[in-house]
Design an enzyme around this catalytic site. Structure first.
Site, PDB file in Angstrom:
ATOM      1  CG  ASP A   1      39.571 -17.959  86.065  1.00 38.47           C
ATOM      2  OD1 ASP A   1      39.822 -18.018  84.963  1.00 38.47           O
ATOM      3  OD2 ASP A   1      39.971 -18.631  87.121  1.00 38.47           O
TER       4      ASP A   1
ATOM      5  CE1 TYR B   1      37.644 -25.274  82.710  1.00 31.20           C
ATOM      6  CE2 TYR B   1      38.613 -23.652  81.349  1.00 31.20           C
ATOM      7  CZ  TYR B   1      37.924 -24.959  81.415  1.00 31.20           C
ATOM      8  OH  TYR B   1      37.148 -25.149  80.325  1.00 31.20           O
TER       9      TYR B   1
ATOM     10  NE  ARG C   1      44.814 -24.511  86.720  1.00 35.98           N
ATOM     11  CZ  ARG C   1      44.309 -23.530  85.836  1.00 35.98           C
ATOM     12  NH1 ARG C   1      43.863 -23.987  84.699  1.00 35.98           N
ATOM     13  NH2 ARG C   1      43.597 -22.608  86.412  1.00 35.98           N
TER      14      ARG C   1
ATOM     15  CB  SER D   1      37.186 -18.781  80.681  1.00 31.68           C
ATOM     16  OG  SER D   1      37.846 -20.173  80.951  1.00 31.68           O
ATOM     17  CG  ASN D   2      43.113 -18.519  79.407  1.00 33.34           C
ATOM     18  OD1 ASN D   2      42.952 -17.405  78.840  1.00 33.34           O
ATOM     19  ND2 ASN D   2      44.185 -18.599  80.449  1.00 33.34           N
TER      20      ASN D   2
END
Length: 222
Positions: free
Chosen positions: A11, A13, A42, A117-118
């Protein structure tokens, strides 16, 4: 006995990149409230990815991040003028890598190491390049091609197909428990990076291994 790990998925972030390094920029514009803005930003950013996936109303991560910032600022009563919003969004492209990220990635060589990742591609690639992590990685994969966010199972399939290895032969590393649980449910060998000693969420699935820092990861790649 576990199968040997042939590759690693990370991942970005919160795992390799410190999302709260934006707090310094936030503090510059909103003295005394930078950390609070960063935390709420966040929180809403993550909530929006889950809710948009459930509703089938995908928007790229940059849009989600901007909307989460707007909501967080309004919730805290902070005047988010356009130049300030632009500066804070730009800070997401220059996030700081965690201190142990480079050494851990280097120690896993020559196994393939990729990011899943998103993040939207341009936003994510800028941050990875700025942090110097691109030198250790073979690919940076975004959910944008699927138009759905983690922990949707198809997202993890994207990385497995890219690597061409069985899920059981791939290590997955995330500091986000919901992400770790999603990857474990999919069948990856999961390492939950629990830097702050948080209790695990109750989601009916657990990571194979808990780490308190990325420096511990290489011992599992032998």
């Amino acid at each position: 006995m576990n199968s040997p790990l042939k590759a690693f998925i990370f991942d970005a972030y919160g795992t390799l990149l410190d999302v709260h390094s934006v707090a310094g920029e936030a503090e510059r514009h909103f003295p005394g409230q930078g950390a609070q803005l960063s935390a709420l930003w966040r929180q809403k950013q993550l909530e929006y990815t889950w809710l948009r996936s459930l509703m089938g109303r995908y928007a790229d991560f940059e849009t989600v991040t901007r909307q989460a910032l707007e909501h967080a600022a309004e919730s805290l009563g902070l005047p988010l003028e356009a130049p300030v919003a632009a500066a804070l969004m730009a800070a997401y492209r220059t996030l700081t890598a965690f201190a142990d990220a480079h050494a851990a990635l280097e120690a896993l060589s020559p196994r393939p190491r990729i990011i899943l990742s998103n993040g939207s591609p341009a936003m994510l690639e800028a941050a990875v390049r700025h942090a110097g992590l691109d030198h250790h990685l073979q690919a940076t994969l975004s959910v944008d091609s699927l138009r759905s966010f983690k922990p949707t199972p198809a997202v993890y399939r994207l990385a497995v197909d890219h690597l061409g290895e069985p899920a059981a032969h791939i290590g997955f590393v995330s500091a986000n428990y919901w992400d770790a649980a999603g990857a474990a449910s999919f069948g990856l060998r999961v390492f939950w990076l629990n830097r702050t000693g948080r209790p695990p969420d109750r989601l009916g699935v657990e990571p194979a291994t808990v780490l308190n820092g990325l420096h511990q990861l290489p011992q599992y790649a032998r």
